[in-house]
Design a protein around this motif. Structure first.
Motif, mmCIF file in Angstrom:
data_model
loop_
_atom_site.group_PDB
_atom_site.id
_atom_site.type_symbol
_atom_site.label_atom_id
_atom_site.label_comp_id
_atom_site.label_asym_id
_atom_site.label_seq_id
_atom_site.Cartn_x
_atom_site.Cartn_y
_atom_site.Cartn_z
ATOM 1 N N SER A 1 0.834 -1.206 0.000
ATOM 2 C CA SER A 1 0.000 0.000 0.000
ATOM 3 C C SER A 1 0.866 1.253 0.000
ATOM 4 C CB SER A 1 -0.943 0.002 1.201
ATOM 5 O OG SER A 1 -0.208 0.151 2.370
ATOM 6 N N LYS B 1 0.522 2.742 -6.737
ATOM 7 C CA LYS B 1 -0.057 1.871 -7.764
ATOM 8 C C LYS B 1 -1.267 2.487 -8.445
ATOM 9 C CE LYS B 1 -1.062 -1.717 -5.321
ATOM 10 N NZ LYS B 1 -0.668 -1.302 -3.975
ATOM 11 N N THR C 1 -8.440 -3.025 -7.645
ATOM 12 C CA THR C 1 -9.109 -4.101 -6.892
ATOM 13 C C THR C 1 -9.147 -3.824 -5.389
ATOM 14 O OG1 THR C 1 -7.093 -5.438 -6.684
ATOM 15 C CG2 THR C 1 -8.484 -5.848 -8.611
ATOM 16 N N GLY C 2 -8.216 -3.003 -4.892
ATOM 17 C CA GLY C 2 -8.245 -2.639 -3.469
ATOM 18 C C GLY C 2 -9.567 -1.970 -3.119
ATOM 19 N N TYR D 1 -12.172 -4.545 -2.164
ATOM 20 C CA TYR D 1 -12.013 -5.024 -0.777
ATOM 21 C C TYR D 1 -12.436 -3.937 0.213
ATOM 22 C CZ TYR D 1 -9.636 -9.133 -2.567
ATOM 23 O OH TYR D 1 -9.366 -10.296 -3.229
ATOM 24 N N ARG D 2 -12.124 -2.707 -0.124
ATOM 25 C CA ARG D 2 -12.518 -1.594 0.748
ATOM 26 C C ARG D 2 -14.049 -1.493 0.846
ATOM 27 N NH1 ARG D 2 -8.798 2.470 1.963
ATOM 28 N NH2 ARG D 2 -6.698 1.855 1.387
ATOM 29 N N ARG E 1 -12.077 5.366 1.496
ATOM 30 C CA ARG E 1 -10.684 5.822 1.674
ATOM 31 C C ARG E 1 -10.355 6.186 3.116
ATOM 32 N NH1 ARG E 1 -8.427 3.548 -2.375
ATOM 33 N NH2 ARG E 1 -9.935 3.529 -4.043
ATOM 34 N N SER F 1 -8.281 -4.537 5.050
ATOM 35 C CA SER F 1 -7.164 -5.441 5.249
ATOM 36 C C SER F 1 -7.639 -6.722 5.931
ATOM 37 C CB SER F 1 -6.088 -4.741 6.080
ATOM 38 O OG SER F 1 -4.959 -5.550 6.200
ATOM 39 N N SER G 1 -9.804 -8.832 3.555
ATOM 40 C CA SER G 1 -9.026 -9.353 2.428
ATOM 41 C C SER G 1 -8.203 -10.580 2.814
ATOM 42 C CB SER G 1 -8.116 -8.267 1.844
ATOM 43 O OG SER G 1 -7.023 -8.026 2.701
ATOM 44 N N ARG H 1 -11.896 -13.736 -0.802
ATOM 45 C CA ARG H 1 -11.016 -13.784 -1.980
ATOM 46 C C ARG H 1 -11.616 -14.660 -3.079
ATOM 47 N NH1 ARG H 1 -6.815 -10.810 -0.459
ATOM 48 N NH2 ARG H 1 -6.226 -10.813 -2.636
ATOM 49 N N ARG I 1 -2.860 -6.915 -4.960
ATOM 50 C CA ARG I 1 -1.797 -7.590 -4.223
ATOM 51 C C ARG I 1 -1.474 -8.959 -4.827
ATOM 52 N NH1 ARG I 1 -2.912 -3.364 -2.413
ATOM 53 N NH2 ARG I 1 -2.584 -2.532 -0.310
ATOM 54 N N ASP I 2 -2.496 -9.554 -5.450
ATOM 55 C CA ASP I 2 -2.347 -10.937 -5.936
ATOM 56 C C ASP I 2 -2.760 -11.050 -7.402
ATOM 57 O OD1 ASP I 2 -5.018 -10.335 -5.616
ATOM 58 O OD2 ASP I 2 -5.581 -12.367 -5.046
ATOM 59 N N ILE I 3 -2.661 -9.965 -8.137
ATOM 60 C CA ILE I 3 -3.147 -10.003 -9.528
ATOM 61 C C ILE I 3 -2.220 -10.874 -10.386
ATOM 62 C CG2 ILE I 3 -3.957 -8.647 -11.502
ATOM 63 C CD1 ILE I 3 -5.449 -8.179 -8.778
ATOM 64 N N ARG J 1 1.442 9.002 1.561
ATOM 65 C CA ARG J 1 0.099 8.813 2.118
ATOM 66 C C ARG J 1 -0.300 10.011 2.979
ATOM 67 N NH1 ARG J 1 -3.432 5.381 0.115
ATOM 68 N NH2 ARG J 1 -2.738 3.393 0.867
ATOM 69 N N ASP K 1 -0.531 -8.009 5.055
ATOM 70 C CA ASP K 1 -0.701 -8.366 3.640
ATOM 71 C C ASP K 1 0.302 -9.434 3.193
ATOM 72 O OD1 ASP K 1 -2.759 -6.539 3.509
ATOM 73 O OD2 ASP K 1 -1.646 -5.007 2.409
ATOM 74 N N ARG L 1 -0.403 -13.167 5.541
ATOM 75 C CA ARG L 1 -1.657 -13.926 5.600
ATOM 76 C C ARG L 1 -1.515 -15.214 4.780
ATOM 77 N NH1 ARG L 1 -4.480 -9.518 1.785
ATOM 78 N NH2 ARG L 1 -3.770 -10.369 -0.192
HETATM 79 O O1 DC Z 1 -4.690 -1.052 -2.289
HETATM 80 P P1 DC Z 1 -5.575 -0.723 -1.124
HETATM 81 O O2 DC Z 1 -4.836 -0.142 0.048
HETATM 82 O O3 DC Z 1 -6.752 0.127 -1.524
HETATM 83 O O4 DC Z 1 -6.170 -2.139 -0.645
HETATM 84 C C1 DC Z 1 -7.007 -2.240 0.482
HETATM 85 C C2 DC Z 1 -6.756 -3.577 1.194
HETATM 86 O O5 DC Z 1 -7.170 -4.668 0.360
HETATM 87 C C3 DC Z 1 -5.298 -3.836 1.569
HETATM 88 O O6 DC Z 1 -5.191 -4.184 2.919
HETATM 89 C C4 DC Z 1 -4.874 -5.022 0.736
HETATM 90 C C5 DC Z 1 -6.152 -5.633 0.253
HETATM 91 N N1 DC Z 1 -6.082 -6.081 -1.130
HETATM 92 C C6 DC Z 1 -5.865 -7.410 -1.363
HETATM 93 O O7 DC Z 1 -5.714 -8.181 -0.423
HETATM 94 N N2 DC Z 1 -5.849 -7.877 -2.646
HETATM 95 C C7 DC Z 1 -5.988 -7.051 -3.679
HETATM 96 N N3 DC Z 1 -5.961 -7.547 -4.928
HETATM 97 C C8 DC Z 1 -6.179 -5.664 -3.459
HETATM 98 C C9 DC Z 1 -6.210 -5.207 -2.158
#
Ligand code: DC
Length: 225
Positions: A12, A16, A34-35, A38-39, A91, A100, A103, A109, A130-132, A157, A184, A187
């Motif tokens: 984070s 990105k 994609t974050g 999850y948010r 946000r 977090s 996720s 997931r 994070r996992d794309i 930030r 992150d 896990r």
């Molecule tokens: O990128 P971000 O800070 O907006 O993401 C928010 C939360 O989601 C962060 O803790 C990581 C998680 N996340 C994830 O596990 N997998 C993703 N593809 C995107 C975000």
């Protein structure tokens, strides 16, 4: 016709979202943050007083959640949760923590996996998360791991939060970032890691324009666009 898929992963605050959005605009690709998905799920748990680490409770309400990505006239992604625009609320720092937690849940997931893949089947995409590169689009044409030191990410930030009118001290932001990095990367479900075939782009010493150019250069070299 198959689509072109560009996967951008990283911790984070590495820039990105902003960089991926700019690159997508330059290439005419769809940008998928994609974050933000999850948010949105984290926000729902917060609003409904559901413990975001309680997998059974979270999984039980997932079918009631309608998460949608829409794009405004300037191509910015907006998040809709059950038809409500939640793009700003997701946000808030409190929601970062909820995001977090949710996720880390395998149920969340796997629920989102097909949703993300479907977007990449229909459009040329730059997808960030994070996992794309490792899980969502393991055969993406281009994979980039975008990073920067924790100090630099915390400074960025802080500036972002100040611009949003929700300033926080450097110490708090730095602590949050370190904690989130740890969660992150440690896990069990799809931890953050660089895919073996991903290019590393470290932006610690680069300003925004330099980072943007470096990113576009990698993409253009790999795709011939
Ligand atoms: O990128 P971000 O800070 O907006 O993401 C928010 C939360 O989601 C962060 O803790 C990581 C998680 N996340 C994830 O596990 N997998 C993703 N593809 C995107 C975000």
């Amino acid at each position: 016709m198959s689509t072109i898929r560009i996967a951008i992963d990283g911790p984070s605050g590495a820039g990105k979202s902003t960089l991926a959005r700019e690159a997508a605009a330059a290439l005419g690709f769809l940008y998928v943050d994609t974050g933000a998905i999850y948010r949105s799920i984290g926000l729902y748990m917060h609003e409904n007083s559901i413990d975001p680490s309680d997998e059974r409770a979270v999984a039980a309400v997932l079918p009631a959640l309608q998460v949608e990505l829409r794009y405004d006239d300037s191509g910015r992604q907006r998040m809709f949760l059950n038809s409500r625009d939640v793009s700003e609320e997701i946000r808030l720092p409190e929601i970062s923590r909820y995001a977090s937690s949710v996720s880390a849940l395998p149920a969340v997931r796997s629920y989102l996996l097909e949703f993300q893949r479907e977007l990449a089947r229909k459009n040329n995409v730059i997808m960030d998360g994070r996992d794309i590169g490792t899980v969502v689009l393991p055969d993406a044409e281009v994979k980039i791991f975008l990073s920067a030191s924790a100090e630099v990410r915390a400074e960025r930030r802080c500036r972002e939060l100040e611009e949003r009118g929700t300033p926080q001290s450097f110490q708090d932001v730095f602590h949050d970032i370190k904690e989130r990095d740890w969660r992150d990367t440690h896990r069990d479900a799809a931890p953050l890691r660089q895919a073996e075939d991903a290019m590393l782009l470290d932006t610690s010493a680069l300003d925004f324009q330099e980072s943007r150019e470096a990113l576009l250069k990698i993409i253009r070299e790999r795709t011939g666009l």
